[in-house]
Design a protein around this motif. Structure first.
Motif, mmCIF file in Angstrom:
data_model
loop_
_atom_site.group_PDB
_atom_site.id
_atom_site.type_symbol
_atom_site.label_atom_id
_atom_site.label_comp_id
_atom_site.label_asym_id
_atom_site.label_seq_id
_atom_site.Cartn_x
_atom_site.Cartn_y
_atom_site.Cartn_z
ATOM 1 N N GLU A 85 0.825 -1.212 0.000
ATOM 2 C CA GLU A 85 0.000 0.000 0.000
ATOM 3 C C GLU A 85 0.858 1.260 0.000
ATOM 4 O O GLU A 85 2.029 1.249 0.380
ATOM 5 C CB GLU A 85 -0.940 -0.005 1.209
ATOM 6 C CG GLU A 85 -0.237 -0.053 2.548
ATOM 7 C CD GLU A 85 -1.275 -0.125 3.675
ATOM 8 O OE1 GLU A 85 -2.051 -1.102 3.677
ATOM 9 O OE2 GLU A 85 -1.305 0.809 4.489
ATOM 10 N N ALA A 86 0.233 2.354 -0.460
ATOM 11 C CA ALA A 86 0.899 3.665 -0.473
ATOM 12 C C ALA A 86 0.001 4.627 0.293
ATOM 13 O O ALA A 86 -1.057 5.017 -0.209
ATOM 14 C CB ALA A 86 1.085 4.128 -1.913
ATOM 15 N N SER A 97 3.713 8.667 -6.738
ATOM 16 C CA SER A 97 3.539 7.428 -5.945
ATOM 17 C C SER A 97 2.528 6.507 -6.622
ATOM 18 O O SER A 97 2.515 5.300 -6.383
ATOM 19 C CB SER A 97 3.038 7.775 -4.550
ATOM 20 O OG SER A 97 3.847 8.772 -3.972
ATOM 21 N N LEU A 101 1.021 1.380 -8.163
ATOM 22 C CA LEU A 101 -0.254 0.681 -8.336
ATOM 23 C C LEU A 101 -0.133 -0.498 -9.298
ATOM 24 O O LEU A 101 -0.474 -1.636 -8.945
ATOM 25 C CB LEU A 101 -1.327 1.674 -8.824
ATOM 26 C CG LEU A 101 -2.723 1.113 -9.087
ATOM 27 C CD1 LEU A 101 -3.313 0.498 -7.818
ATOM 28 C CD2 LEU A 101 -3.645 2.218 -9.619
ATOM 29 N N VAL A 113 -3.802 2.266 -2.718
ATOM 30 C CA VAL A 113 -2.983 3.448 -3.015
ATOM 31 C C VAL A 113 -3.826 4.709 -2.849
ATOM 32 O O VAL A 113 -4.903 4.812 -3.436
ATOM 33 C CB VAL A 113 -2.427 3.379 -4.463
ATOM 34 C CG1 VAL A 113 -1.620 4.634 -4.796
ATOM 35 C CG2 VAL A 113 -1.577 2.123 -4.647
#
Ligand code: EPZ
Length: 419
Positions: A85-86, A97, A101, A113
């Motif tokens: 995850e982000a 960022s 994905l 994300v």
């Protein structure tokens, strides 16, 4: 907040080594997520967006370190990724960022994300990234500001994006390397950072053809392996320094520079009266006498890059004659205009076009950076302005330029960072 103090009016002479491309480093760091084996990237520029990306990868459980011995070399080992995850607090500082994905979805079958916010230059939606991944079979919902994506295994698809999108092409290209079957990306971006990313992926075992054209074909494979790759030089850093010396007058030799990635800008600089010689990995510019005003219009590669618009406008500000600058990619990429006007420039904005009337001199003032390339434009303004210019909020500059003031001091600029 750091500021840059510049005493302008000096001609610049000397040599600068160009760093690796920011906009290649960011997707290529994320590409390391596609394999459990170590990936080593060389010629990684030292700038804030790279540091943010390394933090993002470590946050997921990957190892991502600059080597002590060679600070331009970064080793990533994504075998230990535990949370694909982000989070918002990282994504809000760097929209790119979103490039995690595709890789996370392709390798782990899931990704969470944060939706990247807009930024100063525009709303910057990611609908094409989502549309393409859905075409490959991903189930994607967007809730509470997060993109929640799932896919047992992505399937190859034929995808035509509504417009040319650089990171959209990169996300779909990375995802397609591990998808089942063939993916064809129509209307793909051709910016040089995309073939460079494709070369890295091919070294990792991906099967890709057509990178650098508007149609990229990818045959999915079961898995990718580790490799080492040297990042392509930064064409925008190159163009930025060329515009700076074109404006101040003097002579500049750029090493590790790819002239063939900058044809449109070199052509316009020659039109402005610059003497430019090029080799396979160097560019020399000589600027004598006042530049001539040159009109230009930004568009997708290989046309004039939007990321060079603000810097070339700074050159036009002190050129002889009037010029017309048209921005066709982003809806709000004239934030530098008001600040250049504070330095004495004569610019009138009318929608997507700015009309620049060249003036003989700019005069130093305090100005404020609003976005990455606008900051560079203000530094160029300060280098040619009479007296002192103070550029505030240069964290924007630090995101995308590798030690800019040190490189400029190295060719004779009077510029220092005020903490
Ligand atoms: C990349 O941004 C670059 N960033 C930008 O550089 C660059 O200005 C831009 O490409 C254009 O060349 C990186 O590579 C990290 P786009 P990106 O998707 O990919 C619209 C810098 O200064 N669009 O090519 O975000 C979008 O709004 C930065 O280094 C959608 O509508 O740009 C824009 O109008 C700034 N939906 C146009 O397409 C989408 O899903 C092109 O954007 C995607 C894009």
């Amino acid at each position: 907040m750091d500021k840059l103090l510049i005493r302008g009016g000096r001609r610049l002479h000397g040599e600068i080594a160009i760093a690796g491309a920011k906009n290649a480093a960011l997707p290529e760091l994320c590409a390391a997520l596609l394999t459990a084996e170590p990936v080593t990237l060389e010629n990684v520029p030292r700038l804030q967006d790279v540091a943010t990306t390394l933090k993002l990868l470590r946050n997921m459980g990957a190892r991502a370190e600059r080597s002590e011995a060679a600070p331009e070399t970064v080793a990533i080992d994504a075998s230990g990724v535990t949370s694909p995850e982000a989070p918002y607090d990282l994504v809000k500082t760097m929209r790119a960022s979103i490039l995690v994905l595709g890789p996370l979805l392709a390798r782990f079958g899931e990704a969470t994300v944060s939706l990247p916010g807009g930024c100063a230059i525009g709303s910057r939606p990611v609908d094409q990234h989502i549309k393409g991944l859905q075409a490959m079979g991903a189930e994607i919902t967007v809730e509470h500001g997060y993109i929640l994506a799932k896919a047992k295994r992505l399937k190859g698809a034929r995808i035509t994006t509504d417009m040319v999108t650089v990171t959209g092409t990169e996300n779909l290209l990375m995802a397609a390397t591990l998808a089942e079957g063939e993916t064809i990306l129509e209307n793909a971006a051709q910016e040089p950072e995309i073939p460079d990313l494709a070369e890295l992926l091919i070294k990792m075992g991906a099967r890709i053809a057509g990178h650098g054209t508007h149609r990229i074909r990818i045959q999915g494979v079961e898995r990718l392996h580790g490799t080492t790759h040297r990042i392509v030089p930064d064409r925008i850093e190159t163009g930025t320094f060329l515009c700076a010396v074109a404006a101040t007058g003097g002579e500049l030799l750029l090493r590790d520079a790819r002239a063939d990635h900058l044809d449109a800008v070199l052509e316009k600089l020659r039109e402005a009266g610059m003497a430019i010689e090029t080799g396979s990995d160097w560019i020399r510019l000589k600027s004598s006498g006042r530049p001539k005003a040159v009109s230009f219009r930004t568009s997708e590669y290989p046309a004039f890059p939007t990321d060079m618009q603000a810097q070339f406008m700074a050159l036009d500000c002190i050129a002889e004659g009037a010029s017309k600058v048209t921005e066709t990619i982003f809806e709000n990429r004239f934030m530098h205009v008001n600040e250049l006007v504070r330095l004495g420039a004569n610019i009138v904005v009318d929608g997507h076009t700015a009309l620049v009337q060249g003036v003989p001199k700019l005069s130093g003032a305090t100005v404020m950076a609003t976005d990455l390339r606008a900051s560079a434009s203000l530094v160029i303004g300060g280098l040619v302005a009479d007296g002192q210019t103070l550029v505030d909020r240069i964290y924007h500059l630090d995101r995308g330029y590798d030690r800019m003031e040190a490189k400029l001091r190295g060719i004779g600029a009077d510029i220092e960072r005020i903490k």
